[in-house]
Design an enzyme around this catalytic site. Structure first.
Site, PDB file in Angstrom:
ATOM      1  N   GLY A   1       0.849  -1.189   0.000  1.00 20.08           N
ATOM      2  CA  GLY A   1       0.000   0.000   0.000  1.00 20.08           C
ATOM      3  C   GLY A   1       0.880   1.233   0.000  1.00 20.08           C
ATOM      4  O   GLY A   1       2.088   1.155  -0.292  1.00 20.08           O
TER       5      GLY A   1
ATOM      6  N   LEU B   1       2.123   3.131   2.454  1.00 17.99           N
ATOM      7  CA  LEU B   1       3.258   3.106   3.387  1.00 17.99           C
ATOM      8  C   LEU B   1       4.275   2.036   2.988  1.00 17.99           C
ATOM      9  O   LEU B   1       5.489   2.276   2.985  1.00 17.99           O
ATOM     10  CB  LEU B   1       2.742   2.850   4.809  1.00 17.99           C
ATOM     11  CG  LEU B   1       3.808   2.833   5.894  1.00 17.99           C
ATOM     12  CD1 LEU B   1       4.469   4.200   6.024  1.00 17.99           C
ATOM     13  CD2 LEU B   1       3.214   2.417   7.238  1.00 17.99           C
TER      14      LEU B   1
ATOM     15  N   LYS C   1      -1.338   9.013  18.054  1.00 16.88           N
ATOM     16  CA  LYS C   1      -1.643   8.921  16.614  1.00 16.88           C
ATOM     17  C   LYS C   1      -3.125   8.612  16.414  1.00 16.88           C
ATOM     18  O   LYS C   1      -3.771   9.128  15.501  1.00 16.88           O
ATOM     19  CB  LYS C   1      -0.768   7.830  15.980  1.00 16.88           C
ATOM     20  CG  LYS C   1      -1.092   7.513  14.512  1.00 16.88           C
ATOM     21  CD  LYS C   1      -0.286   8.351  13.560  1.00 16.88           C
ATOM     22  CE  LYS C   1      -0.752   8.317  12.112  1.00 16.88           C
ATOM     23  NZ  LYS C   1      -0.407   7.154  11.354  1.00 16.88           N
TER      24      LYS C   1
ATOM     25  N   ASN D   1      -6.440  16.752   3.826  1.00 13.93           N
ATOM     26  CA  ASN D   1      -6.287  17.053   5.258  1.00 13.93           C
ATOM     27  C   ASN D   1      -6.305  18.550   5.550  1.00 13.93           C
ATOM     28  O   ASN D   1      -6.879  19.004   6.545  1.00 13.93           O
ATOM     29  CB  ASN D   1      -4.979  16.460   5.792  1.00 13.93           C
ATOM     30  CG  ASN D   1      -4.963  14.950   5.728  1.00 13.93           C
ATOM     31  OD1 ASN D   1      -5.993  14.333   5.460  1.00 13.93           O
ATOM     32  ND2 ASN D   1      -3.804  14.350   5.959  1.00 13.93           N
TER      33      ASN D   1
ATOM     34  N   SER E   1      -5.538   8.321   4.620  1.00 12.32           N
ATOM     35  CA  SER E   1      -5.590   6.934   4.148  1.00 12.32           C
ATOM     36  C   SER E   1      -7.043   6.464   4.016  1.00 12.32           C
ATOM     37  O   SER E   1      -7.373   5.673   3.137  1.00 12.32           O
ATOM     38  CB  SER E   1      -4.801   6.036   5.102  1.00 12.32           C
ATOM     39  OG  SER E   1      -5.260   6.196   6.428  1.00 12.32           O
TER      40      SER E   1
HETATM   41  O1  KPL Z   1      -2.090   8.835   9.335  1.00 16.79           O
HETATM   42  C1  KPL Z   1      -2.693   9.522   8.567  1.00 16.79           C
HETATM   43  C2  KPL Z   1      -3.638   8.840   7.661  1.00 16.79           C
HETATM   44  O2  KPL Z   1      -4.049   9.395   6.648  1.00 16.79           O
HETATM   45  O3  KPL Z   1      -3.968   7.673   7.968  1.00 16.79           O
HETATM   46  C3  KPL Z   1      -2.531  11.030   8.602  1.00 16.79           C
HETATM   47  C4  KPL Z   1      -1.456  11.394   9.610  1.00 16.79           C
HETATM   48  C5  KPL Z   1      -3.832  11.656   8.978  1.00 16.79           C
HETATM   49  C6  KPL Z   1      -2.024  11.604   7.317  1.00 16.79           C
HETATM   50  O4  KPL Z   1      -2.954  11.627   6.304  1.00 16.79           O
END
Ligand code: KPL
Length: 312
Positions: free
Chosen positions: A9, A11, A187, A205, A257
């Site tokens: 994905g 990441l 987080k 965002n 995400s």
């Molecule tokens: O972790 C994130 C996500 O999108 O899952 C953030 C920090 C909000 C960045 O988009």
């Protein structure tokens, strides 16, 4: 260090590309043979918001094709953790470490069931990365990776330093934290505010603080999460409003995400995020009405897919 990354994905692709370019012996693990074939042909593409793109030929294979690794990074969506965890015992070399860099709560417990808690590392990645197509990512906001030992882990300081070193050589800011559970909750606070609202409203965002009603709801969800964390005995000192605003600004052009999942018609991580706040709040006697509603709205959004009318 031999590194396997489960999940190509946003990441997984970004980390795979950066670690590969830094000279690590890295392999991506995927469950879909068609995507493995595609990514082998085209390589991974890493772009910047300014438009520059580079191709990185990261090796990729099905789980049985990737050799056991010293470090296996779990980068799948939370609802795929159970399936990914089944491959952990095979993907971990003797003494190998398993690091979760996923959003939400509950992933480490699932990994511990499959591989035991002793070799686990918990991680939190604050990276504004968007997947634009299979194997193609744009890094919109450089951020921080925190790692630490979850309950029951026996990973030594030397081993942790090796992991931090690999990320640092790959150009990522990475820090070891001795309060990783609090970092996971911090987080979570951000994700329960930003992710469902950007996904429902289909905005990047950076738009969220500009939308008064949505911003209020995002903050309410984050403050509820803070109350649940405190009831659970987690020592969180963060100011939710300042933190959310900071992340929205730092990742302004990024699609969360969850927005990326909704736009692609994929399941979202709502249960591991707002759903976990609701479930843990209920168990601890903390009311979480905004998280309850956001969870149900995202679930409804997922169920509505086949009935949706086409908008121009
Ligand atoms: O972790 C994130 C996500 O999108 O899952 C953030 C920090 C909000 C960045 O988009």
């Amino acid at each position: 260090m031999k590194i396997a990354i489960i999940g190509p994905g946003a990441l997984g692709c970004l980390l795979g590309a950066l670690l590969f370019e830094a000279g690590e012996d890295v392999g991506l693990v995927d469950y879909r043979p068609d995507r493995v074939a595609l990514l082998r042909r085209q390589g991974l593409q890493v772009g910047t918001p300014a438009g520059g793109t580079r191709t990185v030929p990261v090796p990729i294979g099905l789980p049985h094709e990737v050799a056991p690794a010293d470090l296996t990074i779990v980068a799948v969506k939370a609802h795929q953790t159970r399936a990914a965890a089944l491959d952990l015992p095979r993907l971990l070399a003797a003494g190998g470490l398993a690091l979760s860099l996923q959003n939400g709560l509950g992933n480490l417990e699932i990994m511990a069931e499959a591989a035991g808690p002793a070799r686990l590392l918990a991680g939190v990645a604050f990276l504004g990365v968007t997947r634009t197509a299979e194997g193609q990512v744009i890094l919109a906001g450089q951020g921080l990776i925190s790692i630490g030992v979850p309950a029951g882990s026996q990973v030594s300081p030397v081993e942790r330093a090796r992991v931090v070193g690999a990320f640092t050589r790959a150009g990522l800011e990475c820090r070891e934290r001795d309060d990783i559970e609090a970092v996971l909750w911090e987080k979570l606070l951000v994700n329960v505010g930003i992710n469902p609202l950007t996904a429902l409203l289909r905005v990047p965002n950076g738009a969220l603080p500009e939308l008064p009603e949505a911003w209020d709801l995002a903050l309410a969800a984050a403050f509820e999460a803070l109350a649940v964390a405190r009831a659970a005995g987690i020592n969180l000192t963060v100011d939710p409003e300042a933190r959310l605003r900071q992340v929205c600004v730092a990742t302004a052009t990024n699609r969360s995400s969850m927005l990326q999942d909704v736009l692609a018609g994929r399941p979202t991580e709502i249960e591991a995020l707002n759903g976990q706040v609701s479930a843990r709040g209920a168990a601890l006697g903390v009311d979480t009405p905004v998280n309850d509603l956001l969870t149900r709205l995202l679930q409804a959004l997922g169920q509505a897919g086949p009935f949706r009318v086409n908008c121009q």
